[in-house]
Design a protein around this motif. Sequence first.
Motif, PDB file in Angstrom:
ATOM      1  N   TYR A  17      19.379  17.104 -26.784  1.00 24.11           N
ATOM      2  CA  TYR A  17      17.946  17.155 -26.315  1.00 24.11           C
ATOM      3  C   TYR A  17      17.710  17.879 -24.894  1.00 24.11           C
ATOM      4  CZ  TYR A  17      17.008  13.125 -28.924  1.00 24.11           C
ATOM      5  OH  TYR A  17      16.827  12.321 -30.216  1.00 24.11           O
ATOM      6  N   GLN A  18      16.468  18.729 -25.063  1.00 24.95           N
ATOM      7  CA  GLN A  18      16.334  19.560 -23.843  1.00 24.95           C
ATOM      8  C   GLN A  18      15.420  18.770 -22.946  1.00 24.95           C
ATOM      9  OE1 GLN A  18      13.982  22.812 -25.444  1.00 24.95           O
ATOM     10  NE2 GLN A  18      15.752  23.844 -26.484  1.00 24.95           N
ATOM     11  N   ILE A  19      15.851  18.709 -21.808  1.00 26.72           N
ATOM     12  CA  ILE A  19      15.055  18.116 -20.606  1.00 26.72           C
ATOM     13  C   ILE A  19      14.961  19.236 -19.296  1.00 26.72           C
ATOM     14  CG2 ILE A  19      15.549  16.292 -18.838  1.00 26.72           C
ATOM     15  CD1 ILE A  19      17.031  14.695 -20.864  1.00 26.72           C
ATOM     16  N   VAL A  20      13.596  19.378 -19.140  1.00 28.89           N
ATOM     17  CA  VAL A  20      13.362  20.270 -18.139  1.00 28.89           C
ATOM     18  C   VAL A  20      13.218  19.575 -16.903  1.00 28.89           C
ATOM     19  CG1 VAL A  20      11.680  22.159 -17.548  1.00 28.89           C
ATOM     20  CG2 VAL A  20      12.196  21.820 -20.030  1.00 28.89           C
ATOM     21  N   LEU A  21      13.790  19.916 -15.742  1.00 26.80           N
ATOM     22  CA  LEU A  21      13.590  19.455 -14.546  1.00 26.80           C
ATOM     23  C   LEU A  21      12.501  20.297 -13.640  1.00 26.80           C
ATOM     24  CD1 LEU A  21      17.273  18.807 -13.373  1.00 26.80           C
ATOM     25  CD2 LEU A  21      15.657  17.120 -14.258  1.00 26.80           C
ATOM     26  N   ASN A  22      11.614  19.691 -12.826  1.00 22.76           N
ATOM     27  CA  ASN A  22      10.823  20.381 -12.157  1.00 22.76           C
ATOM     28  C   ASN A  22      11.102  20.391 -10.609  1.00 22.76           C
ATOM     29  OD1 ASN A  22       9.952  17.887 -10.823  1.00 22.76           O
ATOM     30  ND2 ASN A  22       8.205  17.774 -12.345  1.00 22.76           N
ATOM     31  N   ALA A  23      10.541  21.026  -9.704  1.00 22.48           N
ATOM     32  CA  ALA A  23      10.674  21.481  -8.315  1.00 22.48           C
ATOM     33  C   ALA A  23      10.841  19.840  -7.663  1.00 22.48           C
ATOM     34  CB  ALA A  23       9.440  22.031  -7.702  1.00 22.48           C
ATOM     35  N   THR A  24      10.265  18.848  -7.914  1.00 23.63           N
ATOM     36  CA  THR A  24      10.448  17.419  -7.351  1.00 23.63           C
ATOM     37  C   THR A  24      11.572  16.911  -7.902  1.00 23.63           C
ATOM     38  OG1 THR A  24       8.035  17.090  -7.446  1.00 23.63           O
ATOM     39  CG2 THR A  24       9.429  14.995  -7.444  1.00 23.63           C
ATOM     40  N   ASP A  25      12.236  17.057  -8.894  1.00 25.12           N
ATOM     41  CA  ASP A  25      13.235  16.697  -9.619  1.00 25.12           C
ATOM     42  C   ASP A  25      14.629  17.215  -8.922  1.00 25.12           C
ATOM     43  OD1 ASP A  25      12.158  14.922 -11.390  1.00 25.12           O
ATOM     44  OD2 ASP A  25      12.048  16.622 -12.799  1.00 25.12           O
ATOM     45  N   THR A  26      14.166  18.406  -8.237  1.00 24.58           N
ATOM     46  CA  THR A  26      15.495  19.352  -7.691  1.00 24.58           C
ATOM     47  C   THR A  26      15.268  19.681  -6.377  1.00 24.58           C
ATOM     48  OG1 THR A  26      14.280  21.644  -8.546  1.00 24.58           O
ATOM     49  CG2 THR A  26      16.000  20.555 -10.204  1.00 24.58           C
ATOM     50  N   ALA A  27      14.585  18.911  -5.578  1.00 25.09           N
ATOM     51  CA  ALA A  27      14.307  19.170  -4.053  1.00 25.09           C
ATOM     52  C   ALA A  27      15.339  18.835  -3.315  1.00 25.09           C
ATOM     53  CB  ALA A  27      12.964  18.275  -3.844  1.00 25.09           C
ATOM     54  N   THR A  28      16.360  18.229  -3.641  1.00 23.44           N
ATOM     55  CA  THR A  28      17.691  18.142  -2.822  1.00 23.44           C
ATOM     56  C   THR A  28      18.659  18.713  -3.233  1.00 23.44           C
ATOM     57  OG1 THR A  28      16.658  15.511  -2.568  1.00 23.44           O
ATOM     58  CG2 THR A  28      18.928  15.862  -2.030  1.00 23.44           C
ATOM     59  N   VAL A  29      19.037  19.427  -2.242  1.00 29.44           N
ATOM     60  CA  VAL A  29      20.250  20.252  -2.447  1.00 29.44           C
ATOM     61  C   VAL A  29      21.616  19.286  -2.495  1.00 29.44           C
ATOM     62  CG1 VAL A  29      21.893  22.084  -1.266  1.00 29.44           C
ATOM     63  CG2 VAL A  29      19.427  22.115  -1.203  1.00 29.44           C
ATOM     64  N   GLY A  30      22.546  19.671  -3.580  1.00 29.07           N
ATOM     65  CA  GLY A  30      23.811  19.280  -3.712  1.00 29.07           C
ATOM     66  C   GLY A  30      23.851  18.811  -4.941  1.00 29.07           C
ATOM     67  N   MET A  31      24.777  17.937  -5.336  1.00 28.41           N
ATOM     68  CA  MET A  31      25.007  17.269  -6.724  1.00 28.41           C
ATOM     69  C   MET A  31      24.037  16.331  -7.161  1.00 28.41           C
ATOM     70  SD  MET A  31      27.366  17.541  -8.985  1.00 28.41           S
ATOM     71  CE  MET A  31      28.754  18.013  -8.397  1.00 28.41           C
ATOM     72  N   LEU A  32      23.442  16.900  -8.424  1.00 30.25           N
ATOM     73  CA  LEU A  32      22.490  16.114  -9.019  1.00 30.25           C
ATOM     74  C   LEU A  32      23.183  15.539 -10.384  1.00 30.25           C
ATOM     75  CD1 LEU A  32      19.534  15.256  -9.441  1.00 30.25           C
ATOM     76  CD2 LEU A  32      19.148  17.364 -10.787  1.00 30.25           C
ATOM     77  N   ARG A  33      23.157  14.228 -10.702  1.00 29.06           N
ATOM     78  CA  ARG A  33      23.440  13.633 -11.873  1.00 29.06           C
ATOM     79  C   ARG A  33      22.292  13.111 -12.667  1.00 29.06           C
ATOM     80  NH1 ARG A  33      28.244   9.513 -13.245  1.00 29.06           N
ATOM     81  NH2 ARG A  33      29.250  11.794 -13.475  1.00 29.06           N
ATOM     82  N   LEU A  34      22.112  13.563 -14.029  1.00 33.10           N
ATOM     83  CA  LEU A  34      21.111  13.138 -14.863  1.00 33.10           C
ATOM     84  C   LEU A  34      21.825  12.190 -15.848  1.00 33.10           C
ATOM     85  CD1 LEU A  34      18.674  15.496 -16.333  1.00 33.10           C
ATOM     86  CD2 LEU A  34      20.018  14.011 -17.969  1.00 33.10           C
ATOM     87  N   SER A  35      21.081  10.974 -16.026  1.00 28.95           N
ATOM     88  CA  SER A  35      21.711  10.115 -16.957  1.00 28.95           C
ATOM     89  C   SER A  35      20.383   9.492 -18.025  1.00 28.95           C
ATOM     90  CB  SER A  35      22.097   8.868 -15.869  1.00 28.95           C
ATOM     91  OG  SER A  35      22.696   7.748 -16.754  1.00 28.95           O
ATOM     92  N   VAL A  36      20.978   9.148 -19.060  1.00 32.37           N
ATOM     93  CA  VAL A  36      19.891   8.551 -20.133  1.00 32.37           C
ATOM     94  C   VAL A  36      20.566   7.420 -20.811  1.00 32.37           C
ATOM     95  CG1 VAL A  36      18.412   8.693 -21.940  1.00 32.37           C
ATOM     96  CG2 VAL A  36      18.808  10.799 -20.486  1.00 32.37           C
ATOM     97  N   GLN A  37      20.200   6.095 -20.863  1.00 33.34           N
ATOM     98  CA  GLN A  37      21.249   5.227 -21.245  1.00 33.34           C
ATOM     99  C   GLN A  37      19.928   3.984 -21.905  1.00 33.34           C
ATOM    100  OE1 GLN A  37      23.911   3.378 -18.976  1.00 33.34           O
ATOM    101  NE2 GLN A  37      24.580   1.892 -20.224  1.00 33.34           N
ATOM    102  N   ASP A  38      20.166   3.555 -23.031  1.00 31.83           N
ATOM    103  CA  ASP A  38      19.492   2.457 -23.574  1.00 31.83           C
ATOM    104  C   ASP A  38      20.131   1.819 -24.645  1.00 31.83           C
ATOM    105  OD1 ASP A  38      18.956   3.610 -26.034  1.00 31.83           O
ATOM    106  OD2 ASP A  38      16.949   4.145 -25.671  1.00 31.83           O
TER     107      ASP A  38
END
Length: 89
Positions: free
Chosen positions: A50-71
């Motif tokens: 799946y394609q998930i596009v992150l925007n400026a709000t999602d990437t506003a914090t410098v450093g490691m970013l974990r993206l998780s999807v679970q159901d």
Amino acid sequence: MIGPFLDATDGVTAETGLTIANTDIRLSPAQGNMVAKNAGGGTHDEEGMYQIVLNATDTATVGMLRLSVQDAAHLAVWRDCYVFEESVY
């Protein structure tokens, strides 16, 4: 791109018809508390990816970013990314 999303029942079958809303996508900026993705969900590409596009709000914090999807429909999927300062990038 994130995945593959695999069926929770057999752990093998690719999930190709999921509806992934922004609230289904959880982000942990700089290893902090999980928050919902700001806007936009996930769109199936192929073979459970799946394609998930992150925007400026999602990437506003410098450093490691974990993206998780679970159901309950699929096994947990996550991707670790790194957000750089714009001047460094």
